[in-house]
Write a protein that holds these residues in place. Structure first.
Motif, PDB file in Angstrom:
ATOM      1  N   ILE A   1      13.852 -20.739   6.574  1.00 23.62           N
ATOM      2  CA  ILE A   1      12.850 -20.385   7.591  1.00 23.62           C
ATOM      3  C   ILE A   1      13.153 -18.946   7.994  1.00 23.62           C
ATOM      4  O   ILE A   1      13.955 -18.687   8.884  1.00 23.62           O
ATOM      5  CB  ILE A   1      12.921 -21.324   8.807  1.00 23.62           C
ATOM      6  CG1 ILE A   1      12.786 -22.782   8.375  1.00 23.62           C
ATOM      7  CG2 ILE A   1      11.866 -20.960   9.844  1.00 23.62           C
ATOM      8  CD1 ILE A   1      13.073 -23.781   9.473  1.00 23.62           C
TER       9      ILE A   1
ATOM     10  N   LEU B   1      17.534 -24.188   7.641  1.00 23.10           N
ATOM     11  CA  LEU B   1      17.505 -25.528   8.216  1.00 23.10           C
ATOM     12  C   LEU B   1      18.191 -26.463   7.225  1.00 23.10           C
ATOM     13  O   LEU B   1      17.762 -26.593   6.086  1.00 23.10           O
ATOM     14  CB  LEU B   1      16.064 -25.992   8.461  1.00 23.10           C
ATOM     15  CG  LEU B   1      15.884 -27.468   8.847  1.00 23.10           C
ATOM     16  CD1 LEU B   1      16.598 -27.780  10.154  1.00 23.10           C
ATOM     17  CD2 LEU B   1      14.395 -27.810   8.940  1.00 23.10           C
TER      18      LEU B   1
ATOM     19  N   GLU C   1       6.006 -28.666  11.063  1.00 19.22           N
ATOM     20  CA  GLU C   1       5.850 -27.377  11.744  1.00 19.22           C
ATOM     21  C   GLU C   1       6.462 -27.425  13.143  1.00 19.22           C
ATOM     22  O   GLU C   1       6.997 -26.424  13.630  1.00 19.22           O
ATOM     23  CB  GLU C   1       4.371 -27.002  11.822  1.00 19.22           C
ATOM     24  CG  GLU C   1       3.788 -26.581  10.476  1.00 19.22           C
ATOM     25  CD  GLU C   1       2.285 -26.390  10.509  1.00 19.22           C
ATOM     26  OE1 GLU C   1       1.664 -26.780  11.531  1.00 19.22           O
ATOM     27  OE2 GLU C   1       1.723 -25.862   9.524  1.00 19.22           O
TER      28      GLU C   1
ATOM     29  N   ILE D   1      10.137 -26.935  12.676  1.00 23.87           N
ATOM     30  CA  ILE D   1      10.402 -25.514  12.417  1.00 23.87           C
ATOM     31  C   ILE D   1      10.363 -24.706  13.711  1.00 23.87           C
ATOM     32  O   ILE D   1      11.199 -23.820  13.936  1.00 23.87           O
ATOM     33  CB  ILE D   1       9.389 -24.962  11.392  1.00 23.87           C
ATOM     34  CG1 ILE D   1       9.653 -25.577  10.005  1.00 23.87           C
ATOM     35  CG2 ILE D   1       9.462 -23.436  11.322  1.00 23.87           C
ATOM     36  CD1 ILE D   1       8.619 -25.219   8.961  1.00 23.87           C
TER      37      ILE D   1
ATOM     38  N   ARG E   1      13.515 -22.449  15.468  1.00 22.11           N
ATOM     39  CA  ARG E   1      13.452 -21.065  15.949  1.00 22.11           C
ATOM     40  C   ARG E   1      13.839 -20.969  17.427  1.00 22.11           C
ATOM     41  O   ARG E   1      14.521 -20.029  17.842  1.00 22.11           O
ATOM     42  CB  ARG E   1      12.045 -20.510  15.723  1.00 22.11           C
ATOM     43  CG  ARG E   1      11.692 -20.302  14.241  1.00 22.11           C
ATOM     44  CD  ARG E   1      10.455 -19.422  14.105  1.00 22.11           C
ATOM     45  NE  ARG E   1      10.196 -19.056  12.717  1.00 22.11           N
ATOM     46  CZ  ARG E   1       9.209 -19.534  11.971  1.00 22.11           C
ATOM     47  NH1 ARG E   1       8.355 -20.418  12.492  1.00 22.11           N
ATOM     48  NH2 ARG E   1       9.047 -19.137  10.727  1.00 22.11           N
TER      49      ARG E   1
END
Length: 215
Positions: free
Chosen positions: A83, A88, A157, A160, A164
């Motif tokens: 990512i 990850l 998503e 993800i 972050r």
């Protein structure tokens, strides 16, 4: 107690030792590698685990189920998913053909899978590029409940996004917001989030009424 031995402590120590052997190896200083388990659970808990960890009491072998299975010949190898500059890292309990399998301990038979298990299973399907996922819950009396799901892009998503967020908070040394859930009461960091320890002094009824011991 039996004789001079506290067998409950011996059992707890044994479970704790096994648990440490089976834990996912997370380097707290490597914030560019985020582990899947960290983002499907409370981010504040994951943050504390890296910044200021506190030992957790393991209560039984059901909690060790996934770790034990990963050590067997059918267990899968960890795999990373890029990512941007972050990796990850996830690990399925078992992979058979195009299906990811997760095994979880449960106290009772469930009517639906746990939300964090669904997030974990779905993410594993993307990480390993598989199309189907199965989570199997096993109770202490060996009853099994099985749920199957197909992979979902929007759900991945969200994982993800959480990767972050955790990475940014670790960089900035900022504590994540509260994510209250039913798991909070069992969390080793419960007091940090919801209660502040204060020094209290026990006062007897006689003292409250202004009566001395000799009155």
């Amino acid at each position: 107690m039996m004789g001079d031995r506290d067998f409950r402590s011996i059992v707890q120590n044994a479970i704790g030792s096994i648990g440490k052997e089976l834990e996912i190896d997370i380097d707290p200083k490597d914030i560019q590698t985020i582990h899947l388990q960290e983002v499907v659970q409370c981010l504040r808990r994951s943050y504390y685990d890296r910044i200021d960890p506190q030992e957790i009491e393991r209560r039984g072998f059901n909690e060790l189920l996934s770790g034990l299975l990963r050590k067997l010949q059918y267990g899968s190898e960890p795999k990373g998913f890029a990512i941007d500059e972050i990796s990850l890292k996830g690990q399925a309990d078992m992979i058979i053909d195009d299906s990811i399998l997760l095994f979880r301990g449960a106290t009772t038979e469930l009517e639906s899978p746990q939300a964090n298990d669904v997030l974990y299973l779905n993410a594993c399907m993307w990480i390993y590029d598989k199309t189907d996922g199965i989570v199997i819950y096993i109770t202490g009396d060996k009853k099994e409940t099985t749920f199957s799901i197909s992979r979902n892009k929007k759900m991945f998503e969200e994982v993800i996004r959480r990767v972050r967020v955790l990475n940014d908070l670790l960089k900035e040394q900022k504590t994540p917001i509260l994510e209250p859930s039913t798991e909070c009461s069992e969390c080793q960091y419960f007091e940090r989030c919801f209660m502040k320890k204060v020094n209290t002094k026990q006062v007897s009824l006689a003292e409250m009424l202004g009566l001395g011991k000799n009155d």
